[in-house]
Design an enzyme around this catalytic site. Sequence first.
Site, PDB file in Angstrom:
ATOM      1  N   ARG A 177      37.187  40.436  -5.321  1.00 17.32           N
ATOM      2  CA  ARG A 177      36.376  40.001  -6.474  1.00 17.32           C
ATOM      3  C   ARG A 177      36.407  41.012  -7.624  1.00 17.32           C
ATOM      4  O   ARG A 177      35.401  41.282  -8.278  1.00 17.32           O
ATOM      5  CB  ARG A 177      34.912  39.776  -6.056  1.00 17.32           C
ATOM      6  CG  ARG A 177      34.697  38.701  -5.077  1.00 17.32           C
ATOM      7  CD  ARG A 177      35.074  37.311  -5.578  1.00 17.32           C
ATOM      8  NE  ARG A 177      34.852  36.359  -4.518  1.00 17.32           N
ATOM      9  CZ  ARG A 177      35.730  36.108  -3.557  1.00 17.32           C
ATOM     10  NH1 ARG A 177      36.918  36.690  -3.569  1.00 17.32           N
ATOM     11  NH2 ARG A 177      35.442  35.251  -2.594  1.00 17.32           N
ATOM     12  N   SER A 250      28.002  32.402  -4.737  1.00 16.52           N
ATOM     13  CA  SER A 250      27.516  33.605  -4.033  1.00 16.52           C
ATOM     14  C   SER A 250      26.974  34.613  -5.038  1.00 16.52           C
ATOM     15  O   SER A 250      27.699  35.012  -5.950  1.00 16.52           O
ATOM     16  CB  SER A 250      28.654  34.260  -3.254  1.00 16.52           C
ATOM     17  OG  SER A 250      29.224  33.336  -2.385  1.00 16.52           O
ATOM     18  N   GLU A 346      27.843  39.854  -7.225  1.00 15.18           N
ATOM     19  CA  GLU A 346      29.128  39.244  -7.616  1.00 15.18           C
ATOM     20  C   GLU A 346      28.950  38.670  -9.027  1.00 15.18           C
ATOM     21  O   GLU A 346      29.864  38.635  -9.827  1.00 15.18           O
ATOM     22  CB  GLU A 346      29.474  38.134  -6.617  1.00 15.18           C
ATOM     23  CG  GLU A 346      30.875  37.601  -6.789  1.00 15.18           C
ATOM     24  CD  GLU A 346      31.291  36.640  -5.692  1.00 15.18           C
ATOM     25  OE1 GLU A 346      31.008  36.901  -4.501  1.00 15.18           O
ATOM     26  OE2 GLU A 346      31.904  35.618  -6.030  1.00 15.18           O
TER      27      GLU A 346
HETATM   28  C1  FAD Z   1      28.875  26.343  -6.951  1.00 16.00           C
HETATM   29  C2  FAD Z   1      29.731  27.560  -7.172  1.00 16.00           C
HETATM   30  C3  FAD Z   1      30.704  27.900  -6.236  1.00 16.00           C
HETATM   31  C4  FAD Z   1      31.507  29.017  -6.426  1.00 16.00           C
HETATM   32  N1  FAD Z   1      32.456  29.325  -5.477  1.00 16.00           N
HETATM   33  C5  FAD Z   1      33.238  30.404  -5.626  1.00 16.00           C
HETATM   34  C6  FAD Z   1      34.234  30.722  -4.654  1.00 16.00           C
HETATM   35  O1  FAD Z   1      34.426  30.002  -3.680  1.00 16.00           O
HETATM   36  N2  FAD Z   1      34.965  31.838  -4.836  1.00 16.00           N
HETATM   37  C7  FAD Z   1      34.807  32.645  -5.929  1.00 16.00           C
HETATM   38  O2  FAD Z   1      35.513  33.644  -6.027  1.00 16.00           O
HETATM   39  N3  FAD Z   1      33.885  32.368  -6.870  1.00 16.00           N
HETATM   40  C8  FAD Z   1      33.101  31.276  -6.755  1.00 16.00           C
HETATM   41  N4  FAD Z   1      32.149  30.974  -7.698  1.00 16.00           N
HETATM   42  C9  FAD Z   1      31.939  31.890  -8.856  1.00 16.00           C
HETATM   43  C10 FAD Z   1      32.633  31.424 -10.173  1.00 16.00           C
HETATM   44  O3  FAD Z   1      32.917  30.060 -10.145  1.00 16.00           O
HETATM   45  C11 FAD Z   1      33.914  32.183 -10.428  1.00 16.00           C
HETATM   46  O4  FAD Z   1      33.664  33.544 -10.499  1.00 16.00           O
HETATM   47  C12 FAD Z   1      34.613  31.712 -11.715  1.00 16.00           C
HETATM   48  O5  FAD Z   1      35.952  32.065 -11.688  1.00 16.00           O
HETATM   49  C13 FAD Z   1      33.971  32.236 -12.992  1.00 16.00           C
HETATM   50  O6  FAD Z   1      34.680  31.669 -14.094  1.00 16.00           O
HETATM   51  P1  FAD Z   1      33.960  31.317 -15.439  1.00 16.00           P
HETATM   52  O7  FAD Z   1      34.973  30.771 -16.369  1.00 16.00           O
HETATM   53  O8  FAD Z   1      32.782  30.453 -15.185  1.00 16.00           O
HETATM   54  O9  FAD Z   1      33.522  32.751 -15.900  1.00 16.00           O
HETATM   55  P2  FAD Z   1      32.167  33.194 -16.676  1.00 16.00           P
HETATM   56  O10 FAD Z   1      31.010  33.034 -15.768  1.00 16.00           O
HETATM   57  O11 FAD Z   1      32.098  32.531 -18.000  1.00 16.00           O
HETATM   58  O12 FAD Z   1      32.471  34.726 -16.868  1.00 16.00           O
HETATM   59  C14 FAD Z   1      32.528  35.598 -15.767  1.00 16.00           C
HETATM   60  C15 FAD Z   1      33.044  36.965 -16.266  1.00 16.00           C
HETATM   61  O13 FAD Z   1      34.383  36.834 -16.685  1.00 16.00           O
HETATM   62  C16 FAD Z   1      34.538  37.266 -18.034  1.00 16.00           C
HETATM   63  N5  FAD Z   1      35.545  36.396 -18.637  1.00 16.00           N
HETATM   64  C17 FAD Z   1      35.564  35.039 -18.626  1.00 16.00           C
HETATM   65  N6  FAD Z   1      36.659  34.593 -19.265  1.00 16.00           N
HETATM   66  C18 FAD Z   1      37.345  35.684 -19.694  1.00 16.00           C
HETATM   67  C19 FAD Z   1      38.561  35.894 -20.430  1.00 16.00           C
HETATM   68  N7  FAD Z   1      39.296  34.868 -20.885  1.00 16.00           N
HETATM   69  N8  FAD Z   1      38.957  37.174 -20.671  1.00 16.00           N
HETATM   70  C20 FAD Z   1      38.226  38.223 -20.228  1.00 16.00           C
HETATM   71  N9  FAD Z   1      37.061  38.094 -19.548  1.00 16.00           N
HETATM   72  C21 FAD Z   1      36.639  36.848 -19.274  1.00 16.00           C
HETATM   73  C22 FAD Z   1      33.161  37.109 -18.654  1.00 16.00           C
HETATM   74  O14 FAD Z   1      32.961  37.949 -19.782  1.00 16.00           O
HETATM   75  C23 FAD Z   1      32.262  37.481 -17.474  1.00 16.00           C
HETATM   76  O15 FAD Z   1      32.116  38.879 -17.372  1.00 16.00           O
HETATM   77  C24 FAD Z   1      31.333  29.840  -7.557  1.00 16.00           C
HETATM   78  C25 FAD Z   1      30.350  29.500  -8.507  1.00 16.00           C
HETATM   79  C26 FAD Z   1      29.566  28.367  -8.327  1.00 16.00           C
HETATM   80  C27 FAD Z   1      28.549  27.997  -9.367  1.00 16.00           C
END
Ligand code: FAD
Length: 350
Positions: A177, A250, A346
Amino acid sequence: MEKEIWLKLKIWKKSKKMNKKKSLKNFNTFRVDVFCDNFLEIKREQDLISFFEKNKRRNFLILGGGSNILFSKNFKGTILKNKLKGIKILKKENGNIFLEAGSGENWHNLVYFCMRKNFWGLENLALIPGEVGGAVFGNIGAYGLEIKDKIFSVEVYDMEKKKTKVYKNTKKFFSYRNSYFKKNRGRFFILKVVFKLSEKFEPILRYKDLKEVFKNKNKEKITGKNIFEAVVKIRKKKLPDLQKFPNNGSFFKNPEISKKISSEILKIDPEVKFWEQENGKIKISAGYLIESIGFKRKKIGNVGTYQKHALVLINFGEAKGSKIKKFSEKIKREVFKKYGILLEEEVFIV
Ligand SMILES: Cc1cc2nc3c(=O)[nH]c(=O)nc-3n(C[C@H](O)[C@H](O)[C@H](O)COP(=O)(O)OP(=O)(O)OC[C@H]3O[C@@H](n4cnc5c(N)ncnc54)[C@H](O)[C@@H]3O)c2cc1C
């Protein structure tokens, strides 16, 4: 004279519009209702360049799908909402497909696209919320696979050096992660990602739930589509529906500890759930630790843990981000008191 006043009024109205505070409720999966000072959609790389030219010292935050961010208060700065789209097949070579995706593409849609095209490698990561950039930033993982294993290169805009750069994936780039980009938070905007996928499907069945689904099926007969569908089904059954139970998945990482410390932990609680890692370390189930301190189905006000999985914190009503943060801090304190283990989030708390 009248014309002058009218013009001044127009300019004043325009500047008011630009600075208008915007609610982020629809931009984070906890559905926390906070405001930011400015909200800017990044549709092209030029939008970023212009922003940094005009706002040298401005506080900013890159936002993808908001599925890994907890806003604990209003954001005093500019939200850079990623809208960089596009999926392109770069080349096919020796059974490999090099596929480029804009960092603002929805992650699950990309996995679905690959499945439909018979491009294999990402299927175990189906149905994870968020976008491509956020997925790479946090090195998402699920069902025996981490995204790092399928990344060929990442193109970023280096906000310090004010230029774009392509990073080839190396072993040092990603860990559990975590990524080089996350370690240097605030420096890189991930623009595009190239994935190295395969025309030949190879099932990954390391994870027990998947093993169980296919236990009576000949490995040669399992298809990529089978895995995609099985992962979607398992996830829908296990994880809360985001529409009904806003959450961030998580909340904490599973702590990694040494074998020596794990034997100390087992003395405190012989039931502790853990797995041995390839690097010789021991990973402990954070969900188990949270349940064991009495937080299974715990609710304080509108914040609580999901009934099927204590590692998932839920906004049961119109909870404030600060209350969710407070709840998570209580968990950290109690786990530390009982096991001497400090849980690490996380989720990124802003
Ligand atoms: C129901 C649910 C289930 C999930 N299951 C999993 C799982 O199985 N495994 C897992 O690993 N995660 C899981 N997650 C967590 C989450 O979905 C992931 O971490 C996801 O990849 C976050 O992406 P996001 O676009 O929503 O990022 P955001 O929440 O918008 O951002 C997260 C971080 O990334 C940075 N960021 C985003 N885009 C960029 C970019 N283009 N350049 C630089 N920095 C950037 C942001 O500034 C922030 O610090 C889950 C979440 C939920 C709600």
